[in-house]
Write a protein that holds these residues in place. Structure first.
Motif, PDB file in Angstrom:
ATOM      1  N   GLY A 120       0.820  -1.207   0.000  1.00  0.00           N
ATOM      2  CA  GLY A 120       0.000   0.000   0.000  1.00  0.00           C
ATOM      3  C   GLY A 120       0.852   1.255   0.000  1.00  0.00           C
ATOM      4  O   GLY A 120       2.019   1.258  -0.399  1.00  0.00           O
ATOM      5  N   ALA A 121       0.257   2.343   0.494  1.00  0.00           N
ATOM      6  CA  ALA A 121       0.918   3.641   0.430  1.00  0.00           C
ATOM      7  C   ALA A 121       1.970   3.839   1.504  1.00  0.00           C
ATOM      8  O   ALA A 121       2.937   4.577   1.292  1.00  0.00           O
ATOM      9  N   ASP A 122       1.814   3.176   2.672  1.00  0.00           N
ATOM     10  CA  ASP A 122       2.723   3.530   3.772  1.00  0.00           C
ATOM     11  C   ASP A 122       3.044   2.384   4.714  1.00  0.00           C
ATOM     12  O   ASP A 122       3.368   2.606   5.876  1.00  0.00           O
ATOM     13  N   THR A 123       2.969   1.149   4.251  1.00  0.00           N
ATOM     14  CA  THR A 123       3.304   0.003   5.101  1.00  0.00           C
ATOM     15  C   THR A 123       4.464  -0.777   4.500  1.00  0.00           C
ATOM     16  O   THR A 123       4.477  -1.047   3.295  1.00  0.00           O
ATOM     17  N   THR A 124       5.427  -1.117   5.329  1.00  0.00           N
ATOM     18  CA  THR A 124       6.572  -1.923   4.907  1.00  0.00           C
ATOM     19  C   THR A 124       6.737  -3.082   5.880  1.00  0.00           C
ATOM     20  O   THR A 124       6.735  -2.883   7.100  1.00  0.00           O
ATOM     21  N   VAL A 125       6.869  -4.278   5.327  1.00  0.00           N
ATOM     22  CA  VAL A 125       7.101  -5.472   6.151  1.00  0.00           C
ATOM     23  C   VAL A 125       8.517  -5.966   5.880  1.00  0.00           C
ATOM     24  O   VAL A 125       8.896  -6.201   4.728  1.00  0.00           O
ATOM     25  N   LEU A 126       9.294  -6.114   6.952  1.00  0.00           N
ATOM     26  CA  LEU A 126      10.675  -6.579   6.848  1.00  0.00           C
ATOM     27  C   LEU A 126      10.795  -7.900   7.592  1.00  0.00           C
ATOM     28  O   LEU A 126      10.365  -8.008   8.748  1.00  0.00           O
ATOM     29  N   HIS A 127      11.384  -8.893   6.932  1.00  0.00           N
ATOM     30  CA  HIS A 127      11.485 -10.211   7.557  1.00  0.00           C
ATOM     31  C   HIS A 127      12.894 -10.767   7.350  1.00  0.00           C
ATOM     32  O   HIS A 127      13.276 -11.138   6.240  1.00  0.00           O
ATOM     33  N   ALA A 128      13.660 -10.785   8.428  1.00  0.00           N
ATOM     34  CA  ALA A 128      15.032 -11.288   8.400  1.00  0.00           C
ATOM     35  C   ALA A 128      15.052 -12.700   8.967  1.00  0.00           C
ATOM     36  O   ALA A 128      15.725 -12.979   9.963  1.00  0.00           O
ATOM     37  N   ALA A 129      14.313 -13.598   8.326  1.00  0.00           N
ATOM     38  CA  ALA A 129      14.232 -14.975   8.819  1.00  0.00           C
ATOM     39  C   ALA A 129      15.606 -15.608   8.902  1.00  0.00           C
ATOM     40  O   ALA A 129      15.928 -16.326   9.851  1.00  0.00           O
ATOM     41  N   GLU A 130      16.437 -15.318   7.911  1.00  0.00           N
ATOM     42  CA  GLU A 130      17.809 -15.821   7.895  1.00  0.00           C
ATOM     43  C   GLU A 130      18.697 -14.797   7.211  1.00  0.00           C
ATOM     44  O   GLU A 130      18.365 -14.307   6.137  1.00  0.00           O
ATOM     45  N   LEU A 131      19.807 -14.475   7.837  1.00  0.00           N
ATOM     46  CA  LEU A 131      20.762 -13.545   7.236  1.00  0.00           C
ATOM     47  C   LEU A 131      21.754 -14.336   6.395  1.00  0.00           C
ATOM     48  O   LEU A 131      22.472 -15.195   6.915  1.00  0.00           O
ATOM     49  N   THR A 132      21.780 -14.054   5.094  1.00  0.00           N
ATOM     50  CA  THR A 132      22.676 -14.770   4.184  1.00  0.00           C
ATOM     51  C   THR A 132      24.003 -14.057   3.992  1.00  0.00           C
ATOM     52  O   THR A 132      24.924 -14.609   3.402  1.00  0.00           O
ATOM     53  N   SER A 133      24.097 -12.801   4.483  1.00  0.00           N
ATOM     54  CA  SER A 133      25.333 -12.028   4.362  1.00  0.00           C
ATOM     55  C   SER A 133      25.376 -10.994   5.475  1.00  0.00           C
ATOM     56  O   SER A 133      24.335 -10.530   5.938  1.00  0.00           O
ATOM     57  N   THR A 134      26.586 -10.657   5.899  1.00  0.00           N
ATOM     58  CA  THR A 134      26.773  -9.564   6.860  1.00  0.00           C
ATOM     59  C   THR A 134      27.772  -8.553   6.303  1.00  0.00           C
ATOM     60  O   THR A 134      28.472  -7.876   7.045  1.00  0.00           O
ATOM     61  N   PHE A 135      27.815  -8.447   4.988  1.00  0.00           N
ATOM     62  CA  PHE A 135      28.750  -7.564   4.289  1.00  0.00           C
ATOM     63  C   PHE A 135      27.967  -6.413   3.666  1.00  0.00           C
ATOM     64  O   PHE A 135      27.029  -6.625   2.897  1.00  0.00           O
ATOM     65  N   ALA A 136      28.337  -5.170   4.021  1.00  0.00           N
ATOM     66  CA  ALA A 136      27.696  -3.972   3.481  1.00  0.00           C
ATOM     67  C   ALA A 136      28.704  -3.225   2.616  1.00  0.00           C
ATOM     68  O   ALA A 136      29.594  -2.545   3.134  1.00  0.00           O
TER      69      ALA A 136
END
Length: 426
Positions: A68-84
């Protein structure tokens, strides 16, 4: 690159809904790293900065869904990387704050240093010292921070040498999963930090002292998901309040909290602007035939006058009767908008961290160039009152922090339009 054209002289009448706070949203998004359950954020602004951070989180294997216009769902069930990588971190300085939550959840992270900034150095040494105090081993390698916590993070006492919003947020994001109790002294008290802390508590964290300069965090083993509504953006709210005062007329700012910008509205009232709270925001009124009065401001940490509203208020003072003095105490090099305002006819003298603004009878439209996000808005505000057309170039800065700016102003009668240019990389 896009530009924005404003034909000055139109009075503003109508409602402007205030979006969720960018400075809160991006830290709340980083908090999703801390749990393997979904975090649902409502009242989310759709901005370049939130998109940049979304790209970075996806690189870690996190699912980011905009609904929609203003909802964000974030799901970090598993982290595949820790490199930024640098190419992602350089696009937005605040993305460096993924380091702490990555370290807290996985025990290791490699994150690019954020690089320089046009409004001052803003070093990250306080961030790194806070993580080291929590037990992280940190090395700097070819522009990257490599952090490991082989024995996990441990609660400790951290006394910041001065107030730092970013370092406070970063320490908070790391300490919630640390073993034991962490005390942050001389912590920043900005509302966005309170918003982050309250959301973390809703996820199962144990944070006390919210809204004060001493935060006590009792670490927990794991956090859960939750649904959280992002706090209204006080900088957007303040910017539109100043815009209404500059153009004249009557504008109601809805979906907002007037107490968040009390330091600004106090100075606006002193300058002759009428500001009245409502049930869901504030009304700003000004008779454009009555000249503003010059008033001085000094930027301070919250709840003082926000540095992120300094440029906008300076634009307002360019038409005030008399001379005002603006003291900038938070960031160096934050008067880069002054010479651009001068192109419109403003009389401003800058000496170090102080700017003297001698009010003029009128501003005249001209081509100007935005140098950073808040400076961009100051030029838009000045253009609303300038005679003729003002064209503000390099408005990719604006797109980082203001959602639907042209539409919101146009809905109140402003003559404003976007001029599409070639695509840029910002």
């Amino acid at each position: 690159m896009d530009s924005i054209a404003i034909v000055g002289g139109a009075r503003l009448y109508g409602d402007i809904p205030v979006s969720g706070a960018k400075n809160s949203a991006i830290k709340l998004m980083a908090a999703a790293i801390l749990t393997d359950q979904p975090l649902t954020l409502t009242n989310m602004p759709r901005l370049a900065d939130t998109r940049f951070l979304g790209q970075l989180l996806r690189a870690f294997g996190i699912r980011v869904d905009e609904l929609g216009a203003d909802t964000t769902v974030l799901h970090a069930a598993e982290l595949t990387s820790t490199f930024a990588p640098y190419d992602l971190v350089r696009q937005m300085r605040a993305s460096f704050n993924v380091l702490g939550p990555l370290l807290a959840r996985t025990g290791e992270a490699r994150v690019s240093l954020p690089g320089g900034c046009t409004i001052g150095a803003r070093p990250v040494d306080l961030h790194l010292k806070a993580l080291q105090a929590l037990g992280a081993e940190i090395t700097l390698e070819e522009g990257y921070v490599h952090a490991v916590a082989p024995h996990g993070l441990k609660g400790t006492r951290i006394d910041f040498p001065f107030v730092s919003v970013g370092a406070t947020e970063h320490a908070l994001l790391a300490a919630v999963l640390a073993d034991g109790v962490t005390v942050l002294r001389r912590a920043a008290c900005e509302p966005e930090i309170g918003d982050l802390a309250l959301c973390l508590n809703a996820m199962g964290a144990r944070i006390e002292g919210i809204g004060t300069n001493t935060l006590t965090i009792t670490g927990v083993r794991a956090l859960s998901g939750t649904q959280w509504s992002v706090i209204p953006d006080r900088i957007e709210m303040g910017s539109y309040a100043v815009a209404a005062a500059m153009a004249g007329g009557e504008v109601r700012l809805t979906r907002s909290r007037p107490e968040l910008i009390a330091a600004l509205t106090d100075r606006m009232v002193a300058a002759g602007v009428e500001v009245s709270p409502t049930s869901d925001g504030v009304v700003v009124r000004r008779d454009p035939l009555v000249r503003l009065r010059a008033v001085d401001v000094t930027t301070e940490v919250y709840p003082g006058f926000a540095t992120d509203l300094q440029a906008q208020f300076m634009a307002l003072m360019t038409l005030a009767e008399g001379e005002s003095v603006v003291h900038e105490t938070i960031f160096e090099n934050r008067f880069m908008h002054a010479p651009e305002l001068a192109r419109l006819g403003a009389e401003i003298s800058v000496h170090g961290g102080e700017a003297q603004v001698r009010g003029v009878e009128r501003l005249v439209g001209a081509p100007v160039m935005a140098t950073d996000l808040r400076a961009s808005m100051s030029l838009i505000i000045a253009g609303l009152a300038a005679e003729g057309e003002t064209i503000v170039s390099r408005v990719y800065h604006l797109d980082r922090g203001f959602e639907h700016l042209e539409a919101k102003l146009a809905a109140c009668g402003a003559q404003v339009r976007r001029i599409r240019g070639e695509a840029d990389e910002h």
